[in-house]
Design a protein around this motif. Sequence first.
Motif, PDB file in Angstrom:
ATOM      1  N   THR A  56      -3.973  -5.075 -12.707  1.00  0.00           N
ATOM      2  CA  THR A  56      -4.422  -6.441 -12.964  1.00  0.00           C
ATOM      3  C   THR A  56      -4.218  -7.345 -11.754  1.00  0.00           C
ATOM      4  N   LYS A  57      -3.210  -7.044 -10.933  1.00  0.00           N
ATOM      5  CA  LYS A  57      -2.965  -7.785  -9.701  1.00  0.00           C
ATOM      6  C   LYS A  57      -2.405  -6.830  -8.662  1.00  0.00           C
ATOM      7  N   ALA A  58      -2.633  -7.147  -7.404  1.00  0.00           N
ATOM      8  CA  ALA A  58      -2.056  -6.346  -6.327  1.00  0.00           C
ATOM      9  C   ALA A  58      -1.933  -7.192  -5.077  1.00  0.00           C
ATOM     10  N   TYR A  59      -0.838  -6.987  -4.349  1.00  0.00           N
ATOM     11  CA  TYR A  59      -0.602  -7.648  -3.067  1.00  0.00           C
ATOM     12  C   TYR A  59      -0.289  -6.564  -2.051  1.00  0.00           C
ATOM     13  N   ILE A  60      -1.071  -6.519  -0.973  1.00  0.00           N
ATOM     14  CA  ILE A  60      -1.001  -5.423  -0.014  1.00  0.00           C
ATOM     15  C   ILE A  60      -0.655  -5.976   1.364  1.00  0.00           C
ATOM     16  N   SER A  61       0.319  -5.355   2.018  1.00  0.00           N
ATOM     17  CA  SER A  61       0.675  -5.750   3.374  1.00  0.00           C
ATOM     18  C   SER A  61       1.131  -4.522   4.145  1.00  0.00           C
ATOM     19  N   SER A  62       0.434  -4.224   5.250  1.00  0.00           N
ATOM     20  CA  SER A  62       0.810  -3.063   6.062  1.00  0.00           C
ATOM     21  C   SER A  62       0.596  -3.367   7.535  1.00  0.00           C
ATOM     22  N   ASP A  63       0.812  -4.608   7.918  1.00  0.00           N
ATOM     23  CA  ASP A  63       0.636  -4.998   9.317  1.00  0.00           C
ATOM     24  C   ASP A  63       1.882  -4.588  10.099  1.00  0.00           C
ATOM     25  N   GLY A  64       1.740  -3.634  10.994  1.00  0.00           N
ATOM     26  CA  GLY A  64       2.897  -3.121  11.721  1.00  0.00           C
ATOM     27  C   GLY A  64       3.226  -1.712  11.278  1.00  0.00           C
ATOM     28  N   VAL A  65       4.492  -1.359  11.315  1.00  0.00           N
ATOM     29  CA  VAL A  65       4.903   0.017  11.016  1.00  0.00           C
ATOM     30  C   VAL A  65       5.341   0.183   9.575  1.00  0.00           C
ATOM     31  N   TRP A  66       5.366  -0.901   8.776  1.00  0.00           N
ATOM     32  CA  TRP A  66       5.880  -0.809   7.416  1.00  0.00           C
ATOM     33  C   TRP A  66       4.801  -1.172   6.411  1.00  0.00           C
ATOM     34  N   PHE A  67       4.815  -0.470   5.301  1.00  0.00           N
ATOM     35  CA  PHE A  67       3.841  -0.644   4.225  1.00  0.00           C
ATOM     36  C   PHE A  67       4.575  -1.212   3.015  1.00  0.00           C
ATOM     37  N   MET A  68       4.165  -2.393   2.535  1.00  0.00           N
ATOM     38  CA  MET A  68       4.817  -3.027   1.383  1.00  0.00           C
ATOM     39  C   MET A  68       3.748  -3.508   0.415  1.00  0.00           C
ATOM     40  N   ASP A  69       3.693  -2.901  -0.755  1.00  0.00           N
ATOM     41  CA  ASP A  69       2.678  -3.238  -1.756  1.00  0.00           C
ATOM     42  C   ASP A  69       3.321  -3.527  -3.103  1.00  0.00           C
ATOM     43  N   VAL A  70       2.690  -4.418  -3.856  1.00  0.00           N
ATOM     44  CA  VAL A  70       3.133  -4.731  -5.217  1.00  0.00           C
ATOM     45  C   VAL A  70       1.918  -4.640  -6.133  1.00  0.00           C
ATOM     46  N   PHE A  71       2.056  -3.896  -7.243  1.00  0.00           N
ATOM     47  CA  PHE A  71       0.970  -3.733  -8.208  1.00  0.00           C
ATOM     48  C   PHE A  71       1.452  -4.148  -9.598  1.00  0.00           C
ATOM     49  N   ASN A  72       0.682  -4.977 -10.278  1.00  0.00           N
ATOM     50  CA  ASN A  72       0.918  -5.274 -11.687  1.00  0.00           C
ATOM     51  C   ASN A  72      -0.003  -4.384 -12.500  1.00  0.00           C
ATOM     52  N   VAL A  73       0.559  -3.543 -13.369  1.00  0.00           N
ATOM     53  CA  VAL A  73      -0.252  -2.569 -14.099  1.00  0.00           C
ATOM     54  C   VAL A  73       0.018  -2.639 -15.595  1.00  0.00           C
ATOM     55  N   ILE A  74      -0.992  -2.260 -16.360  1.00  0.00           N
ATOM     56  CA  ILE A  74      -0.881  -2.122 -17.809  1.00  0.00           C
ATOM     57  C   ILE A  74      -1.598  -0.834 -18.210  1.00  0.00           C
ATOM     58  N   CYS A 274     -10.880   3.922  -1.684  1.00  0.00           N
ATOM     59  CA  CYS A 274     -11.369   5.252  -1.321  1.00  0.00           C
ATOM     60  C   CYS A 274     -12.505   5.136  -0.302  1.00  0.00           C
ATOM     61  N   THR A 275     -13.440   4.237  -0.556  1.00  0.00           N
ATOM     62  CA  THR A 275     -14.579   4.063   0.341  1.00  0.00           C
ATOM     63  C   THR A 275     -14.149   3.518   1.691  1.00  0.00           C
ATOM     64  N   LEU A 276     -13.275   2.519   1.699  1.00  0.00           N
ATOM     65  CA  LEU A 276     -12.789   1.967   2.962  1.00  0.00           C
ATOM     66  C   LEU A 276     -12.066   3.034   3.784  1.00  0.00           C
ATOM     67  N   THR A 277     -11.247   3.847   3.123  1.00  0.00           N
ATOM     68  CA  THR A 277     -10.487   4.888   3.816  1.00  0.00           C
ATOM     69  C   THR A 277     -11.408   5.951   4.404  1.00  0.00           C
ATOM     70  N   ASP A 278     -12.371   6.415   3.613  1.00  0.00           N
ATOM     71  CA  ASP A 278     -13.276   7.454   4.093  1.00  0.00           C
ATOM     72  C   ASP A 278     -14.226   6.952   5.166  1.00  0.00           C
ATOM     73  N   MET A 279     -14.427   5.627   5.231  1.00  0.00           N
ATOM     74  CA  MET A 279     -15.244   5.047   6.294  1.00  0.00           C
ATOM     75  C   MET A 279     -14.398   4.705   7.528  1.00  0.00           C
ATOM     76  N   GLN A 280     -13.118   5.128   7.493  1.00  0.00           N
ATOM     77  CA  GLN A 280     -12.206   4.969   8.630  1.00  0.00           C
ATOM     78  C   GLN A 280     -11.838   3.511   8.904  1.00  0.00           C
ATOM     79  N   TYR A 281     -11.638   2.752   7.807  1.00  0.00           N
ATOM     80  CA  TYR A 281     -11.107   1.400   7.930  1.00  0.00           C
ATOM     81  C   TYR A 281      -9.674   1.368   7.417  1.00  0.00           C
ATOM     82  N   VAL A 282      -8.876   0.488   7.988  1.00  0.00           N
ATOM     83  CA  VAL A 282      -7.479   0.323   7.589  1.00  0.00           C
ATOM     84  C   VAL A 282      -7.316  -1.064   6.967  1.00  0.00           C
TER      85      VAL A 282
END
Length: 445
Positions: A56-74, A274-282
């Motif tokens: 339902t919500k997600a916050y994504i941050s991976s700028d630099g060497v660390w990956f920090m994500d938060v997902f709200n799920v039901i 999936c599409t962004l990753t397979d198209m070689q985007y970060v």
Amino acid sequence: MDDEYAKLIRRMNPPRVVIDNNACENATVIQVDSVNKHGILLDVVQVISDMNLVITKAYISSDGVWFMDVFNVIDRNGNKIRDKEVIDYIQRRIENNPSFAPSLRESVGVVPTEEHTVIELTGTDRPGLLSEICAVLTDLHCNVATAEIWTHNTRAAAVVHVTDDSSGCAIKDPSRLSTIRDLLSNVLRGSNDPKTARTTLSPPGVTNRDRRLHQIMFADRDYERIEREGRGGLRDRDKRPLPHVTVVDCVEKDYTVVTMRAKDRPKLLFDIVCTLTDMQYVVFHGVVKTLRTESFQEFYIRHVDGFPISLEAERERLVQCLEAAIERRASEGMELELCTKDRVGLLSDITRIFRENSLCIKRAEISTEEGMARDTFYVTDVTGNPVDPKIIDSIRRQIGDKVLNVKHSSSISPKAPQPTTIGFLLGNFFKARSFQNFKLIRSYS
């Protein structure tokens, strides 16, 4: 040396997952911290999607060497995730850092594994195609264990898991596999379309089935906008609203910003990532928010080489590919659910009845659990219009009222998404900077 050093850092800093049912009133919060690597966002989203959870919500941050994500799920019923086994399984899979996403393969084909044989197909869609494929498999003594079939923009793709109908094991005989490939290719052939059908042998892999379908259709270039007339006039895509996708340059921060607004549905975020990753985007930063039945997504991306998008043709291609990713799994038509004891030839019989009653299968999910067939079909008439309820009643009398049920009808198209303001989700992300420095490249709707 750099690659080995990166592997060492990842081994020393395995992913850390915190799953909290107290942080949010109406959702379970999953927080993931890890050393950053290309594809890790897709790995995490795939785990959540595989458990049939709704983000339902997600916050994504991976700028630099660390990956920090938060997902709200039901779950699918709108409840928090309270099953300890499910929670432990999610935590275990993410923390084990599974890399179950090999690079895009160019071909589709027949792949034997220990339990079943995987058949991958792509070709021009037409009424009765699935029925013909199932009839050939039945004649070749193949039993369909699981399958998923997508159609989009006049193209069809399928990943089918079959076993030998007598032994229940995978089919490994090379000559028999070659026969299966050749006969299925004959079924898929016969169109004047310049794109050829493909059913070729390919090396084994462990790619997620949904991701593989995206890869097959992407390789088949189903995202290209083809204006053509069919039996029912304009092609199906012209009958429903497109998702709204925009591509924007963030000049000061050297990102390309992609925003999307579309009708919400299960696995929507997975399809986009999936599409962004397979198209070689970060994805360096992103946010996802669901309001009622609509999903809003915004991502700050660069190419894997570290540069934002600079060419107009690449921007247009990205928009087309994201639109296609959103549309491929969209539930079009009437949803029919079949539940009955499995037997050899069942799927062939069911799809034949559909074909004889002029039903067109737009999407299908086939599964077998403990001897029971549990299949879902999304159907329209051959012109792409809603199915006459009298026809469904007739089919249910043939198959059995308790065997085939009508779950949902999406014959009424939702209102088309309206254009949104640039930076509507991450508006405060660069609050020290003014968004007036953003350069609008192009908006496609």
